[in-house]
Write a protein that holds these residues in place. Structure first.
Motif, PDB file in Angstrom:
ATOM      1  N   ALA A 285       0.910  -1.128   0.026  1.00 49.86           N
ATOM      2  CA  ALA A 285      -0.139   0.051  -0.065  1.00 49.86           C
ATOM      3  C   ALA A 285       0.732   1.403   0.051  1.00 49.86           C
ATOM      4  N   THR A 286       2.107   1.160   0.577  1.00 50.95           N
ATOM      5  CA  THR A 286       3.032   2.367   0.671  1.00 50.95           C
ATOM      6  C   THR A 286       3.670   2.586  -0.716  1.00 50.95           C
TER       7      THR A 286
ATOM      8  N   GLU B  24       8.950  -0.960  -6.505  1.00 49.47           N
ATOM      9  CA  GLU B  24       9.780  -0.691  -5.093  1.00 49.47           C
ATOM     10  C   GLU B  24       9.255  -1.558  -4.082  1.00 49.47           C
ATOM     11  N   ALA B  25       8.220  -2.079  -4.100  1.00 48.56           N
ATOM     12  CA  ALA B  25       7.539  -2.869  -3.025  1.00 48.56           C
ATOM     13  C   ALA B  25       8.587  -4.119  -2.601  1.00 48.56           C
ATOM     14  N   ALA B  26       9.213  -4.879  -3.743  1.00 44.93           N
ATOM     15  CA  ALA B  26      10.051  -5.950  -3.344  1.00 44.93           C
ATOM     16  C   ALA B  26      11.355  -5.403  -2.575  1.00 44.93           C
ATOM     17  N   SER B  27      11.818  -4.260  -3.135  1.00 47.38           N
ATOM     18  CA  SER B  27      12.970  -3.739  -2.518  1.00 47.38           C
ATOM     19  C   SER B  27      12.826  -3.495  -1.139  1.00 47.38           C
ATOM     20  N   ALA B  28      11.628  -2.784  -0.762  1.00 46.39           N
ATOM     21  CA  ALA B  28      11.104  -2.695   0.740  1.00 46.39           C
ATOM     22  C   ALA B  28      11.164  -3.781   1.438  1.00 46.39           C
ATOM     23  N   LEU B  29      10.731  -4.694   0.806  1.00 43.71           N
ATOM     24  CA  LEU B  29      10.656  -6.013   1.569  1.00 43.71           C
ATOM     25  C   LEU B  29      12.070  -6.417   2.086  1.00 43.71           C
ATOM     26  N   SER B  30      12.858  -6.471   0.966  1.00 39.48           N
ATOM     27  CA  SER B  30      14.393  -6.722   1.230  1.00 39.48           C
ATOM     28  C   SER B  30      15.087  -5.943   2.356  1.00 39.48           C
TER      29      SER B  30
ATOM     30  N   ALA C 146       6.515   0.482  11.583  1.00 41.94           N
ATOM     31  CA  ALA C 146       6.629   2.021  12.002  1.00 41.94           C
ATOM     32  C   ALA C 146       7.621   2.661  10.699  1.00 41.94           C
ATOM     33  N   ALA C 147       8.656   1.893  10.408  1.00 43.24           N
ATOM     34  CA  ALA C 147       9.566   2.313   9.483  1.00 43.24           C
ATOM     35  C   ALA C 147       8.863   2.646   8.220  1.00 43.24           C
TER      36      ALA C 147
ATOM     37  N   ARG D 103       9.234   6.126   0.074  1.00 49.69           N
ATOM     38  CA  ARG D 103      10.673   6.280  -0.338  1.00 49.69           C
ATOM     39  C   ARG D 103      11.689   5.395   0.309  1.00 49.69           C
ATOM     40  N   LEU D 104      12.141   4.449  -0.310  1.00 48.07           N
ATOM     41  CA  LEU D 104      13.199   3.445  -0.217  1.00 48.07           C
ATOM     42  C   LEU D 104      14.503   4.068   0.503  1.00 48.07           C
ATOM     43  N   GLY D 105      14.951   5.202   0.230  1.00 49.13           N
ATOM     44  CA  GLY D 105      15.988   5.896   0.990  1.00 49.13           C
ATOM     45  C   GLY D 105      15.680   6.236   2.268  1.00 49.13           C
ATOM     46  N   ARG D 106      14.374   6.667   2.672  1.00 40.19           N
ATOM     47  CA  ARG D 106      14.145   6.897   3.974  1.00 40.19           C
ATOM     48  C   ARG D 106      13.736   5.788   4.680  1.00 40.19           C
ATOM     49  N   LEU D 107      13.132   4.645   4.186  1.00 40.98           N
ATOM     50  CA  LEU D 107      13.148   3.348   4.715  1.00 40.98           C
ATOM     51  C   LEU D 107      14.429   2.799   5.535  1.00 40.98           C
TER      52      LEU D 107
END
Length: 104
Positions: A13-14, A19-25, A41-42, A49-53
């Motif tokens: 959803a975010t 980019e969702a797969a990269s976020a999960l990694s 929370a993260a 944004r992946l950089g923020r995550l």
């Protein structure tokens, strides 16, 4: 620790589909205290944004309570004050390029 189904849904959803797969990694790299709460929370703090995550997860490795305080509904300050703090920190993170760990 594996990412929970609820956290996967939050990532979907975010983050954009690409980019969702990269976020999960990135989330897989954090397995510290309060793992699921920190993951969620993260993701919320990242604003998609992946950089923020990555930066919020780096902070969680040092101090998970900081990420939880900013990433969950406030109990000790007003919602406006809390939102201002999150926006302020995210703007700071956005303006500072990534630097390798241990430099600076």
């Amino acid at each position: 620790m594996a990412v929970s189904p609820a956290t996967r849904q939050l990532c979907d959803a975010t983050f954009s589909y690409d980019e969702a797969a990269s976020a999960l990694s990135l989330l897989d790299l954090y397995a510290g205290p309060e793992c699921e709460r920190v993951h969620q929370a993260a993701v919320r703090l990242s604003g998609g944004r992946l950089g923020r995550l990555r930066k919020w997860l780096d902070e969680a490795k040092r101090n998970p309570e900081t990420v939880l305080w900013f990433g969950e509904p406030p109990s000790d300050v007003s919602a406006d004050t809390h939102a201002f703090g999150v926006d302020f920190i995210n703007a700071f993170l956005d303006k500072h390029p990534d630097t390798p760990a241990g430099s600076g």
